[in-house]
Design a protein around this motif. Sequence first.
Motif, PDB file in Angstrom:
ATOM      1  N   ASP A   1      -3.378   7.265  -7.470  1.00 57.63           N
ATOM      2  CA  ASP A   1      -4.611   7.830  -6.921  1.00 57.63           C
ATOM      3  C   ASP A   1      -5.234   6.858  -5.915  1.00 57.63           C
ATOM      4  O   ASP A   1      -5.289   5.645  -6.176  1.00 57.63           O
ATOM      5  CB  ASP A   1      -5.608   8.095  -8.055  1.00 57.63           C
ATOM      6  CG  ASP A   1      -6.825   8.854  -7.567  1.00 57.63           C
ATOM      7  OD1 ASP A   1      -7.710   8.224  -6.950  1.00 57.63           O
ATOM      8  OD2 ASP A   1      -6.890  10.071  -7.809  1.00 57.63           O
ATOM      9  N   PRO A   2      -5.712   7.354  -4.755  1.00 55.08           N
ATOM     10  CA  PRO A   2      -6.294   6.470  -3.732  1.00 55.08           C
ATOM     11  C   PRO A   2      -7.486   5.645  -4.213  1.00 55.08           C
ATOM     12  O   PRO A   2      -7.816   4.631  -3.600  1.00 55.08           O
ATOM     13  CB  PRO A   2      -6.715   7.447  -2.624  1.00 55.08           C
ATOM     14  CG  PRO A   2      -5.821   8.620  -2.802  1.00 55.08           C
ATOM     15  CD  PRO A   2      -5.612   8.735  -4.280  1.00 55.08           C
TER      16      PRO A   2
ATOM     17  N   VAL B   1      -5.304   0.206  -5.660  1.00 55.68           N
ATOM     18  CA  VAL B   1      -5.472   0.587  -4.264  1.00 55.68           C
ATOM     19  C   VAL B   1      -6.751  -0.036  -3.710  1.00 55.68           C
ATOM     20  O   VAL B   1      -6.780  -0.524  -2.578  1.00 55.68           O
ATOM     21  CB  VAL B   1      -5.505   2.119  -4.099  1.00 55.68           C
ATOM     22  CG1 VAL B   1      -5.617   2.499  -2.621  1.00 55.68           C
ATOM     23  CG2 VAL B   1      -4.252   2.754  -4.706  1.00 55.68           C
TER      24      VAL B   1
ATOM     25  N   LYS C   1      -0.195   6.323   8.018  1.00 52.01           N
ATOM     26  CA  LYS C   1      -0.098   6.616   6.593  1.00 52.01           C
ATOM     27  C   LYS C   1      -0.983   5.669   5.786  1.00 52.01           C
ATOM     28  O   LYS C   1      -1.682   6.081   4.858  1.00 52.01           O
ATOM     29  CB  LYS C   1       1.354   6.496   6.136  1.00 52.01           C
ATOM     30  CG  LYS C   1       2.267   7.590   6.666  1.00 52.01           C
ATOM     31  CD  LYS C   1       3.723   7.344   6.279  1.00 52.01           C
ATOM     32  CE  LYS C   1       3.924   7.437   4.787  1.00 52.01           C
ATOM     33  NZ  LYS C   1       5.359   7.286   4.417  1.00 52.01           N
ATOM     34  N   VAL C   2      -0.971   4.388   6.167  1.00 53.34           N
ATOM     35  CA  VAL C   2      -1.791   3.396   5.469  1.00 53.34           C
ATOM     36  C   VAL C   2      -3.272   3.734   5.618  1.00 53.34           C
ATOM     37  O   VAL C   2      -4.032   3.738   4.642  1.00 53.34           O
ATOM     38  CB  VAL C   2      -1.506   1.976   6.005  1.00 53.34           C
ATOM     39  CG1 VAL C   2      -2.561   0.983   5.512  1.00 53.34           C
ATOM     40  CG2 VAL C   2      -0.112   1.519   5.594  1.00 53.34           C
TER      41      VAL C   2
ATOM     42  N   GLY D   1       2.613   7.771  -6.114  1.00 54.53           N
ATOM     43  CA  GLY D   1       1.641   8.784  -6.458  1.00 54.53           C
ATOM     44  C   GLY D   1       0.371   8.243  -7.084  1.00 54.53           C
ATOM     45  O   GLY D   1      -0.342   8.973  -7.781  1.00 54.53           O
TER      46      GLY D   1
ATOM     47  N   ILE E   1       0.833  -1.205   0.000  1.00 61.06           N
ATOM     48  CA  ILE E   1       0.000   0.000   0.000  1.00 61.06           C
ATOM     49  C   ILE E   1       0.864   1.250   0.000  1.00 61.06           C
ATOM     50  O   ILE E   1       0.636   2.195  -0.764  1.00 61.06           O
ATOM     51  CB  ILE E   1      -0.940  -0.016   1.222  1.00 61.06           C
ATOM     52  CG1 ILE E   1      -1.936  -1.180   1.107  1.00 61.06           C
ATOM     53  CG2 ILE E   1      -1.680   1.310   1.353  1.00 61.06           C
ATOM     54  CD1 ILE E   1      -2.710  -1.466   2.380  1.00 61.06           C
ATOM     55  N   LEU E   2       1.893   1.258   0.841  1.00 58.78           N
ATOM     56  CA  LEU E   2       2.776   2.423   0.923  1.00 58.78           C
ATOM     57  C   LEU E   2       3.567   2.616  -0.366  1.00 58.78           C
ATOM     58  O   LEU E   2       3.871   3.754  -0.752  1.00 58.78           O
ATOM     59  CB  LEU E   2       3.720   2.276   2.109  1.00 58.78           C
ATOM     60  CG  LEU E   2       3.063   2.338   3.494  1.00 58.78           C
ATOM     61  CD1 LEU E   2       4.084   2.032   4.592  1.00 58.78           C
ATOM     62  CD2 LEU E   2       2.417   3.696   3.731  1.00 58.78           C
TER      63      LEU E   2
ATOM     64  N   GLN F   1       1.408   4.476  -2.671  1.00 58.61           N
ATOM     65  CA  GLN F   1       1.312   5.879  -2.252  1.00 58.61           C
ATOM     66  C   GLN F   1       2.549   6.654  -2.682  1.00 58.61           C
ATOM     67  O   GLN F   1       2.453   7.772  -3.193  1.00 58.61           O
ATOM     68  CB  GLN F   1       1.136   5.963  -0.741  1.00 58.61           C
ATOM     69  CG  GLN F   1       0.969   7.391  -0.230  1.00 58.61           C
ATOM     70  CD  GLN F   1       1.028   7.472   1.283  1.00 58.61           C
ATOM     71  OE1 GLN F   1       1.809   6.770   1.916  1.00 58.61           O
ATOM     72  NE2 GLN F   1       0.180   8.312   1.858  1.00 58.61           N
ATOM     73  N   GLU F   2       3.719   6.048  -2.476  1.00 61.94           N
ATOM     74  CA  GLU F   2       4.974   6.715  -2.848  1.00 61.94           C
ATOM     75  C   GLU F   2       5.066   6.919  -4.362  1.00 61.94           C
ATOM     76  O   GLU F   2       5.700   7.867  -4.833  1.00 61.94           O
ATOM     77  CB  GLU F   2       6.165   5.889  -2.347  1.00 61.94           C
ATOM     78  CG  GLU F   2       6.312   5.901  -0.832  1.00 61.94           C
ATOM     79  CD  GLU F   2       7.452   5.019  -0.350  1.00 61.94           C
ATOM     80  OE1 GLU F   2       8.176   4.482  -1.228  1.00 61.94           O
ATOM     81  OE2 GLU F   2       7.621   4.888   0.866  1.00 61.94           O
TER      82      GLU F   2
ATOM     83  N   TYR G   1      -4.293   6.851   3.583  1.00 57.61           N
ATOM     84  CA  TYR G   1      -4.270   6.618   2.139  1.00 57.61           C
ATOM     85  C   TYR G   1      -5.418   5.708   1.702  1.00 57.61           C
ATOM     86  O   TYR G   1      -5.995   5.895   0.619  1.00 57.61           O
ATOM     87  CB  TYR G   1      -2.926   6.007   1.766  1.00 57.61           C
ATOM     88  CG  TYR G   1      -2.727   5.765   0.287  1.00 57.61           C
ATOM     89  CD1 TYR G   1      -2.817   6.803  -0.630  1.00 57.61           C
ATOM     90  CD2 TYR G   1      -2.411   4.492  -0.187  1.00 57.61           C
ATOM     91  CE1 TYR G   1      -2.614   6.585  -1.991  1.00 57.61           C
ATOM     92  CE2 TYR G   1      -2.207   4.259  -1.538  1.00 57.61           C
ATOM     93  CZ  TYR G   1      -2.307   5.306  -2.436  1.00 57.61           C
ATOM     94  OH  TYR G   1      -2.115   5.079  -3.780  1.00 57.61           O
ATOM     95  N   LEU G   2      -5.767   4.725   2.535  1.00 59.60           N
ATOM     96  CA  LEU G   2      -6.808   3.764   2.171  1.00 59.60           C
ATOM     97  C   LEU G   2      -8.224   4.278   2.402  1.00 59.60           C
ATOM     98  O   LEU G   2      -9.182   3.667   1.928  1.00 59.60           O
ATOM     99  CB  LEU G   2      -6.638   2.464   2.979  1.00 59.60           C
ATOM    100  CG  LEU G   2      -5.543   1.487   2.556  1.00 59.60           C
ATOM    101  CD1 LEU G   2      -5.671   0.205   3.362  1.00 59.60           C
ATOM    102  CD2 LEU G   2      -5.606   1.189   1.062  1.00 59.60           C
TER     103      LEU G   2
END
Length: 256
Positions: free
Chosen positions: A184-185, A190, A233-234, A182, A175-176, A179-180, A237-238
């Motif tokens: 989209d969520p 994702v 962070k997870v 970039g 997941i991270l 995110q790194e 983002y989720l």
Amino acid sequence: MDKEYMTIGQLAKKMKTTVRTLQFYDQKGLLKPSMQSEGGRRLYTYQDMVQLHQIQSLKSLGFSLDEIKNQLEVLDTPQQVAHVLNQQASLIQEKIKQLTKVLQDIENLKEEVIQMQSVDFKKYADIIVNLQMNNDNYWVIKYFDEKTMDHIRQHFNQESGQEFINRFQQLSQKILDLQEQGVDPLDKRVRALAEQFWKMVEEFTKGDMSLLPQLMQFEHLNDNHNLAKQQNKVNAYLQPALGLYFEKAGIKFGDE
């Protein structure tokens, strides 16, 4: 007395041991004197002294006398002596590594005990088990209430618990990584990981959603441990992907 020989008393004094210990080693066949005087006194050489050093080193590492007896080697050449010393050095380095780990575990447990500010031996035991598992997230235990801890004890043993932790950490890293990059969520990748994430939450809770508040409290921790930072962070983002998943799955919480 010939300068090449020492009495049992002289050897004991040089090697900071006792005459009785050397007599016992003689009886056990660990360290026989090189010769006896006309009066029957045990006489030792400097080679015997080096052999005694080998015995003392192995004994200090926790080997039994029988184990030491099986490991003793002939010391007739410089190469043989060097080989024995190399073996002793390797064993001592391994022992230092083990003791360093034990010391660190003790320091970590002490820190948790102080932070908990109450005596809870069941939690202490759980922390010890996790330290022995080399689980860096042992500190999480202090934040869980008794209901959550009883749930964990009931449904996970050391092996299954470690396996679950490993899978969860691998999923979190995936997941991270997105995110790194970039991503989209709400990207389908994702969303797929968000579904896996929720399935793991269900696997952990075994359907008992009353445990969720305990699991979600990482958002409010000011802890410097990497897990707290990573989980925040997870979760952030989720959130969009999880919201969409809950909506499509018809999952509601509270009064929703």
